[in-house]
Design a protein around this motif. Structure first.
Motif, PDB file in Angstrom:
ATOM      1  N   ASP A  39       2.958  -2.539  11.767  1.00  0.00           N
ATOM      2  CA  ASP A  39       2.443  -1.377  12.492  1.00  0.00           C
ATOM      3  C   ASP A  39       3.163  -0.092  12.099  1.00  0.00           C
ATOM      4  O   ASP A  39       2.997   0.947  12.728  1.00  0.00           O
ATOM      5  N   THR A  65      -1.335 -11.519   9.734  1.00  0.00           N
ATOM      6  CA  THR A  65      -1.636 -11.801   8.338  1.00  0.00           C
ATOM      7  C   THR A  65      -3.144 -12.020   8.218  1.00  0.00           C
ATOM      8  O   THR A  65      -3.716 -12.773   9.005  1.00  0.00           O
ATOM      9  N   ASP A  66      -3.747 -11.344   7.260  1.00  0.00           N
ATOM     10  CA  ASP A  66      -5.172 -11.560   7.012  1.00  0.00           C
ATOM     11  C   ASP A  66      -5.336 -12.461   5.803  1.00  0.00           C
ATOM     12  O   ASP A  66      -4.661 -12.283   4.790  1.00  0.00           O
ATOM     13  N   TYR A  89       5.686  -6.536  12.599  1.00  0.00           N
ATOM     14  CA  TYR A  89       4.653  -7.413  12.043  1.00  0.00           C
ATOM     15  C   TYR A  89       3.479  -7.502  13.014  1.00  0.00           C
ATOM     16  O   TYR A  89       3.666  -7.713  14.210  1.00  0.00           O
ATOM     17  N   THR A  90       2.263  -7.281  12.516  1.00  0.00           N
ATOM     18  CA  THR A  90       1.124  -7.363  13.420  1.00  0.00           C
ATOM     19  C   THR A  90       0.210  -8.533  13.091  1.00  0.00           C
ATOM     20  O   THR A  90      -0.603  -8.935  13.914  1.00  0.00           O
ATOM     21  N   SER A 119       3.020  -0.249   4.606  1.00  0.00           N
ATOM     22  CA  SER A 119       2.780  -0.921   5.877  1.00  0.00           C
ATOM     23  C   SER A 119       1.937  -2.191   5.682  1.00  0.00           C
ATOM     24  O   SER A 119       1.742  -2.949   6.631  1.00  0.00           O
ATOM     25  N   GLN A 120       1.429  -2.396   4.470  1.00  0.00           N
ATOM     26  CA  GLN A 120       0.657  -3.621   4.201  1.00  0.00           C
ATOM     27  C   GLN A 120       1.038  -4.146   2.839  1.00  0.00           C
ATOM     28  O   GLN A 120       1.192  -3.393   1.882  1.00  0.00           O
ATOM     29  N   TYR A 121       1.198  -5.458   2.787  1.00  0.00           N
ATOM     30  CA  TYR A 121       1.551  -6.094   1.515  1.00  0.00           C
ATOM     31  C   TYR A 121       0.470  -7.114   1.160  1.00  0.00           C
ATOM     32  O   TYR A 121       0.179  -8.012   1.962  1.00  0.00           O
ATOM     33  N   THR A 122      -0.105  -6.940  -0.017  1.00  0.00           N
ATOM     34  CA  THR A 122      -1.102  -7.906  -0.465  1.00  0.00           C
ATOM     35  C   THR A 122      -0.405  -8.887  -1.406  1.00  0.00           C
ATOM     36  O   THR A 122       0.201  -8.483  -2.398  1.00  0.00           O
ATOM     37  N   VAL A 173      -2.942 -10.702   3.218  1.00  0.00           N
ATOM     38  CA  VAL A 173      -2.427  -9.356   3.444  1.00  0.00           C
ATOM     39  C   VAL A 173      -1.507  -9.431   4.663  1.00  0.00           C
ATOM     40  O   VAL A 173      -1.928  -9.851   5.745  1.00  0.00           O
ATOM     41  N   LYS A 229       0.597  -7.521   7.417  1.00  0.00           N
ATOM     42  CA  LYS A 229       0.452  -6.176   7.974  1.00  0.00           C
ATOM     43  C   LYS A 229       1.553  -5.845   8.982  1.00  0.00           C
ATOM     44  O   LYS A 229       2.010  -6.706   9.730  1.00  0.00           O
ATOM     45  N   ASN A 234       0.849  -1.191   0.000  1.00  0.00           N
ATOM     46  CA  ASN A 234       0.000   0.000   0.000  1.00  0.00           C
ATOM     47  C   ASN A 234       0.886   1.244   0.000  1.00  0.00           C
ATOM     48  O   ASN A 234       2.110   1.138  -0.016  1.00  0.00           O
TER      49      ASN A 234
END
Lengths: 545, 307, 300
Positions: free
Chosen positions: A153, A140-141, A137-138, A90-93, A149, A151, A86
């Motif tokens: 922080d 994975t969705d 690292y917070t 901070s987020q990788y799809t 995704v 994620k 993104n």
């Protein structure tokens, strides 16, 4: 003589003469046969979660990572079909490949990825490298079966670089992990081109071709199963024996042959030599800037100017490496081209610098003093393994520095002692070798957060914050900003500024940039390499001769 | 005789206990923190280190750890390697046969070559053969093993290609290391065999046998050799210790997997559970070989049992 | 009582020395020694090496640590033994190595001798439980393969020359302890010991003073023979990288470094190896000669 030098990405200049390598292989692949591949260090486990980073390269044959990077750092999707960050990184799809099956028959999907990343951060799997490279690292969705995704922080521009690192994104079978846990280190189950067969300690690991494999990365010439039936990775610690193994026909390819063997076999038409330039911080020293006399810039600069790196290159490395005049190797993507202007060989200038700073040889013993204290440097080298010319490098430095009036005491310690020595702050100069593929390596060595202290292992051996708190704070900020940058341009800018501070304060003593070197029989074709210099055998075959 | 064997057995018990204490405390005194070594080059926090320390049992006082270690060793559990994270017993067992085969092959060379040369030199005392054997043996004893090994490797394996360089498990790859190690040991044995046989040859009953007209070869074969057996056999017990030390060098030079190379690696990597296991096993091998030697000697010559 | 004894003139000869010079024990020993070809060769080798060690600074054509640009030159007119990877003169390095190896060999044997004598005297003199403990200690140390023990000790105390001496010495003290212990045992029953005991002077030190001279010949032989072994063990430690720290030109270490260039520059291992062999050979031959000359049982 066939010597290939692999070009690395964004660098111009130094290695521009490299041959265009990949286009050469025109021969038709031959199926079957065993490739015997020897390198020095026995694996310390082969599971990406718990194996030791330095000593787990055999794992690359069993495990595929999300992404694999070629020798010019260009990423190629492996288990990942595509990936994208993104705006603030901070987020990788990540979209995953379909139809990938682990060696135990279970399917690879979004759940496997999530399970793996969560496992990296499970305190029970203490200290895996993934945690170091994925700080912040917070979670994975799971978006759908083939999409996750990842994620963080905070902005994590570096993840785009670490996404190809074996110990970060190689994904083992979740089912197998649940079943055998840490034994995965000994009996790895992945989704790579080869299946694990056996591991005979102190001898070899044997892999067999994964016939189901058809998801190979586009880094390779073909996505299918390897041509060879089996791969035997032999652990031969002794360089001379490794070379002899190749010459006797008991090995087909060897990694890191001795420099003498490189000179000899490099000109033998029966063999092919491949040299991949190192990146990051190859063979170097850093100063303990909190201890007299290396707390003084003049002394640090004098030491840098007194060392004859050409001589070291010719003597210790028999001319098979390159003298290094900058903190980062020129092949590193974020390299600052001005850096080499700060370091050069000028022993007279070094003497003048010392004299200017108030050092003089008052008692005529050839060693300069300040206030009656002779300038004596404790220099630590590690890894007294065979074939490690550290001792020769150290002796060469000792003689160069003696010429400008600085005494050097050489201390040889086992490799693993580095942390112990640094923790005791007994060093003036400490040796290390971190040929990582990005400038983030600077953070490992120079960020004050990495300074070792009680209960906290770290690689920050300079204690820079003690001597120059302002510079150190500025440097920390730049290093963090570089790591968190969302774009490469921003990242490079921050790291160049950091290199400037490091260079102008003479925090380290770069010595030599090497190559990851392979020598193989010229029957072996199609070996590919990643940005860490690891050999991969998806396309490899033994031509009939 | 049974009483002697029992006594001899009992005598080795305190030695074994002392050996184990010494092994444990020596390795205990190695500098450096094993936990730091365990994670060298990796990320770790204070909590991680505390956990690791607990897992390794390092939070206990040394005597407690010694007792725990001994108890586990009795159950065949030597702990887990800090470096490879494998059970030490497995690691040791996987290479023990390679070291034993090397030591035994070398012992074979020692006995065959060493005793033959020693006997020949003794019965041809002061002849050119005797001189030649003694000169060769003296030089052989003086050669550093790592040096003769390197030269043998360079000339016979690398240049002449008579022997394989890489140390697979084949018989062929055993030959050169075993010969290098065995020949040096044979040189020591040849010198001692010679003087033992000479001493026996000078004793009264041999003179008597000679006087009675027993053929010279028979004198040597039956009388002298039988009586020279005990000192030579005892020497084999002593030689075991030398050979076990020699395997360290031989394995290192020939890059052969084995207890020796494992010990060298363990020292370099501060892998203390592995080091403890290897030193203990080497000492136990030596103790048992000498136990057997003493008992066999007593069976051959019952006078020994009454000393 | 004790006072009277101490006032007595020490070792006053009861019989006046004869005018004519007799053939003394020393003459016999000397004659036996000189008749032994091996012993003479050993003496010559060792004298030569001691000379080299003492005058290393004068004899060495170059500074052993001075680096030149002549990397890895084969043996030639200016560098008889060639040069090493940093262009240092191998002849000078081997010559200076003599000093190191001799010092380490002798130092290690002295350590072994001191520990061995102390332990052996204790056990032999007191007998009983103390002796049993001494025997156990000797058995224990003997059950470690010497090199393995030395390796662990070197790793324990860090690599430096004194540590190498200690490591090697601890591996060899059992020989001396056994020799001294059995000699003391044998002496214990002798008249003079019993006498000195009965008059209350039976202190440990009087015993030592009587026994040690008696076993001096055996000790001299054992010391000479052990020096060869000690040099070999120290070189092995150097070869394993557990010996002296650079740039000290220790012979075992020289072979270790040369090993990486074995095919390109075999002279790097040939010369230090020959030096070790020669030294050990010399010490062994000398020891054998001394043993044959000093030990009447073995005279032939």
């Amino acid at each position: 003589m066939v010597v290939k030098k692999m070009a690395l990405g964004l660098l111009a200049g130094t290695f521009a003469l490299s041959l265009p390598v990949m286009a050469q292989e025109a021969a038709t692949p031959v199926e079957g046969g065993i490739v015997r591949f020897a390198f020095a260090e026995e694996s310390r486990g082969m599971d990406p979660v718990t194996a030791h980073r330095r000593f787990s390269e055999a794992a690359i044959h069993v495990h595929d990572s999300l992404v694999v990077q070629d020798t010019s750092n260009a990423p190629h999707g492996a288990l990942a079909e595509s990936w994208e960050a993104n705006a603030d990184a901070s987020q990788y799809t990540v979209k995953l490949k379909t139809g990938v099956i682990f060696h135990d028959g279970t399917p690879f999907n979004a759940a496997s990825v999530k399970a793996h990343f969560d496992r990296l951060f499970d305190p029970a799997n203490c200290c895996s490298n993934g945690t170091q490279y994925m700080a912040g690292y917070t979670g994975t969705d799971i978006v759908d079966d083939q999409t996750v995704v990842i994620k963080f922080d905070k902005p994590m521009g570096t993840f785009a670089h670490y996404i190809g690192m074996l110990d970060v994104t190689a994904i083992p079978s979740n089912a197998a992990w649940d079943a055998i846990g840490k034994d995965m280190n000994l009996r790895p189950v992945g989704a790579g081109p080869f299946k694990f067969v056996e591991w005979v300690p102190q001898s070899h690991v044997r892999f067999e071709r994964n016939a189901d494999y058809n998801w190979g990365s586009d880094l390779f010439d073909h996505p299918g199963a390897p041509y060879i039936d089996a791969l035997e990775v032999k652990f031969i610690a002794d360089q001379a024996t490794r070379t002899a193994c190749l010459e006797a026909g008991d090995c087909d390819i060897i990694k890191d042959p001795g420099f003498a063997a490189q000179v000899r076999l490099g000109s033998n038409p029966d063999y092919e030599m491949v040299k991949i330039p190192q990146t990051g911080m190859p063979y170097s020293f850093v100063f303990n800037t909190a201890k007299w006399p290396t707390d003084q810039v003049a002394v640090r600069k004098a030491i840098n100017l007194a060392i004859d790196r050409e001589k070291i290159n010719m003597a210790a490395y028999l001319g098979q490496r390159e003298p290094l005049y900058s903190t980062l190797a020129p092949a590193t993507p974020e390299f600052w081209p001005e850096a080499p202007s700060l370091i050069y060989f000028a022993p007279d200038e070094a003497k003048a610098l010392l004299a200017e700073a108030g050092f003089a040889d008052t008692n005529g013993d050839g060693i300069v003093e300040e206030g009656g204290n002779p300038v004596a440097i404790d220099l630590f080298i590690f890894g007294n393994r065979e074939g490690n010319p550290s001792v020769i490098v150290a002796e060469s430095i000792q003689s160069d520095l003696a010429a400008v009036g600085i005494r050097v005491n050489i201390n040889v310690r086992p490799w693993d002692d580095q942390s112990v020595v640094a923790m005791n702050e007994g060093h003036h100069m400490i040796n290390f070798d971190m040929p990582l593929p990005t400038a983030s390596v600077l953070g490992v060595m120079f960020n004050s957060r990495e300074t070792p202290r009680e209960g906290r292992y770290g690689m920050g051996f300079t204690y820079f914050q003690k001597a120059s708190p302002d510079n150190s704070t500025e440097l920390d900020a730049l290093l963090d900003a570089g790591d968190n940058a969302a774009t490469f341009e921003e990242r490079k800018e921050k790291f160049i500024a950091a290199q400037k501070i490091i260079g102008e304060n003479y925090l380290g003593v770069p010595i030599s940039a090497g190559f990851t070197t392979y020598i193989m029989t010229n029957r072996l074709e199609g070996v590919k390499y990643n940005n860490a210099g690891h050999a991969m055998f998806n396309d490899a075959f033994l031509s009939a001769q | 005789m049974t009483a002697y064997i029992l006594r001899r057995l009992l005598r080795s018990v305190p030695v074994v206990v002392l050996v184990s204490i010494l092994v444990f405390s020596m390795v205990e005194m190695l500098p450096g923190d094993p936990v730091l070594h365990m994670f060298a080059g990796q990320y770790m926090t204070a909590e991680n280190m505390a956990t690791a320390r607990e897992t390794l049992g390092l939070d206990q006082p040394a005597p407690v750890r010694y007792l725990q270690w001994v108890t586990r060793v009795f159950q065949g559990d030597f702990g887990t390697s800090i470096v490879s994270k494998r059970p030490v017993a497995d690691m040791v067992l996987s290479v023990l046969p390679r070291t034993l085969e090397l030591a035994m092959a070398a012992m074979f060379v020692t006995i065959v070559v060493g005793i033959a040369l020693g006997v020949i030199a003794a019965i041809r005392q002061n002849s050119w053969i005797d001189t030649l054997v003694m000169v060769v043996a003296s030089i052989g004893v003086a050669m550093p093993l790592f040096w003769s090994g390197l030269l043998a490797l360079l000339y016979f394996s690398v240049q002449l290609r008579w022997f394989p360089v890489s140390q697979g498990a084949s018989f062929h790859s055993l030959v050169l290391p075993a010969v290098v190690l065995g020949l040096q040991s044979a040189c020591m044995v040849a010198r001692l065999t010679r003087s033992s046989v000479l001493q026996v040859l000078r004793e009264d009953y041999i003179t008597t046998a000679r006087a009675k007209g027993v053929l010279e070869n028979r004198v040597v074969a039956i009388h002298a050799l039988r009586n020279a057996f005990i000192p030579v056999f005892t020497l084999i017990g002593v030689q075991t210790s030398w050979l076990l030390g020699g395997t360290v060098i031989t394995e290192t030079v020939f890059a052969r997997p084995g207890l020796g190379t494992m010990a060298v690696d363990a020292i370099r990597q501060m892998d203390f559970p592995v080091l403890q296991a290897i030193v203990l096993i080497a000492a136990l091998i030596y103790t048992s070989v000498n136990l057997v030697v003493d008992i066999v000697n007593a069976l051959v010559d019952p006078r020994i049992a009454y000393d | 009582m004790t006072e009277e004894i101490s006032q007595a003139p020490p070792a006053a000869p009861l019989v006046p020395a004869p005018e004519r010079r007799r053939t003394t024990e020393f003459d016999i020993v000397r004659r036996n020694f000189l008749r032994n070809k091996g012993a003479i060769i050993g003496l010559v080798i060792i004298s030569f090496l001691v000379f080299v060690a003492v005058f290393a600074d004068v004899l060495a054509p170059y500074d052993p640590i001075a680096q030149t640009r002549a990397f890895l030159s084969p043996p030639n007119g200016t560098h008889w033994f060639g040069t090493d990877v940093l262009g240092r003169d191998m002849l000078s390095r081997v010559i200076h190595g003599t000093r190191i190896s001799m010092a380490v060999g002798i130092g290690a044997v002295l350590i072994a001798l001191v520990i061995g004598m102390a332990v052996g005297l204790l056990g032999g003199y007191f007998g009983g439980r103390i002796d049993a403990a001494v025997v156990m200690l000797i058995d224990t140390f003997m059950s470690f393969p010497g090199l393995l023990l030395a390796m662990v000790i070197a790793a324990m105390f860090g690599t430096s020359l004194p540590v190498v001496m200690l490591a090697v010495g601890l591996g060899e003290f059992t020989l001396f302890a056994r020799l001294v212990r059995s000699a003391v045992y044998a002496e214990r029953a002798r008249d003079y010991v019993l006498a000195s005991r009965s008059i209350g002077a039976g202190s440990f030190f009087i015993m030592a003073r009587h026994v040690v001279p008696n076993i001096m010949p055996s000790i001299i032989v054992l010391v000479t023979l052990s020096i060869g072994n000690a040099i070999l063990s120290a070189a092995a430690l150097g070869f394993l990288g557990l010996g002296a720290q650079p740039p000290i030109p220790e012979w075992g270490n020289l072979v270790n470094v040369g090993r990486d260039y074995i095919q390109m520059a075999p002279w790097l291992i040939w010369f230090p190896g020959i030096a070790i062999m020669l030294t050990v050979l010399g010490a062994n031959l000398l020891g054998d000669g001394l043993r044959d000359a000093l030990d009447p049982k073995l005279r032939r």
